[in-house]
Design a protein around this motif. Sequence first.
Motif, PDB file in Angstrom:
ATOM      1  N   HIS A  24     110.591 116.202  19.700  1.00  0.00           N
ATOM      2  CA  HIS A  24     110.614 114.795  20.121  1.00  0.00           C
ATOM      3  C   HIS A  24     111.982 114.182  19.807  1.00  0.00           C
ATOM      4  O   HIS A  24     112.607 113.544  20.660  1.00  0.00           O
ATOM      5  N   LEU A  25     112.458 114.385  18.588  1.00  0.00           N
ATOM      6  CA  LEU A  25     113.758 113.837  18.187  1.00  0.00           C
ATOM      7  C   LEU A  25     114.906 114.457  18.967  1.00  0.00           C
ATOM      8  O   LEU A  25     115.886 113.772  19.296  1.00  0.00           O
ATOM      9  N   GLU A  26     114.803 115.723  19.294  1.00  0.00           N
ATOM     10  CA  GLU A  26     115.851 116.395  20.062  1.00  0.00           C
ATOM     11  C   GLU A  26     116.067 115.709  21.413  1.00  0.00           C
ATOM     12  O   GLU A  26     117.199 115.498  21.848  1.00  0.00           O
ATOM     13  N   ARG A  27     114.990 115.317  22.062  1.00  0.00           N
ATOM     14  CA  ARG A  27     115.107 114.626  23.356  1.00  0.00           C
ATOM     15  C   ARG A  27     115.728 113.238  23.193  1.00  0.00           C
ATOM     16  O   ARG A  27     116.542 112.812  24.014  1.00  0.00           O
ATOM     17  N   LEU A  28     115.342 112.543  22.120  1.00  0.00           N
ATOM     18  CA  LEU A  28     115.919 111.221  21.866  1.00  0.00           C
ATOM     19  C   LEU A  28     117.402 111.333  21.541  1.00  0.00           C
ATOM     20  O   LEU A  28     118.210 110.510  21.990  1.00  0.00           O
ATOM     21  N   GLU A  29     117.765 112.336  20.771  1.00  0.00           N
ATOM     22  CA  GLU A  29     119.174 112.548  20.432  1.00  0.00           C
ATOM     23  C   GLU A  29     119.989 112.868  21.682  1.00  0.00           C
ATOM     24  O   GLU A  29     121.145 112.442  21.801  1.00  0.00           O
ATOM     25  N   ALA A  30     119.413 113.575  22.637  1.00  0.00           N
ATOM     26  CA  ALA A  30     120.102 113.855  23.898  1.00  0.00           C
ATOM     27  C   ALA A  30     120.368 112.556  24.662  1.00  0.00           C
ATOM     28  O   ALA A  30     121.478 112.351  25.182  1.00  0.00           O
ATOM     29  N   LEU A  31     119.371 111.664  24.712  1.00  0.00           N
ATOM     30  CA  LEU A  31     119.590 110.354  25.350  1.00  0.00           C
ATOM     31  C   LEU A  31     120.692 109.581  24.634  1.00  0.00           C
ATOM     32  O   LEU A  31     121.554 108.970  25.278  1.00  0.00           O
ATOM     33  N   ARG A  32     120.657 109.603  23.305  1.00  0.00           N
ATOM     34  CA  ARG A  32     121.688 108.918  22.519  1.00  0.00           C
ATOM     35  C   ARG A  32     123.070 109.487  22.824  1.00  0.00           C
ATOM     36  O   ARG A  32     124.018 108.746  23.077  1.00  0.00           O
TER      37      ARG A  32
END
Length: 99
Positions: A24-32
């Motif tokens: 989940h965090l990996e996808r958010l970090e990609a958006l960031r």
Amino acid sequence: MYYAIITEDVENSLPLRKTARPAHLERLEALRDEGRLLVAGPHPALDTPDPGEAGFTGSLVIAEFDSLAAASEWADADPYVAAGVYRAVTVKPFKPVLP
């Protein structure tokens, strides 16, 4: 345009969250990293930043997507959805006005 992804967790979601959190965090970090993430975070079940075993009641992600359909598709692919963390997911257009 920005879109708000507003989620509500199932009861006792903390064990499910813990399992799916890295992906989940990996996808958010990609958006960031793409400069598209405005804000993201969970809603604590208690009135404290660290609710402990009480866990969370949902999450909020506000990010930039090309369309409502693209934002919905991204939300539907979230690892928390696959893990059964969310009982409801709502995606709405969002217009930043302040800080």
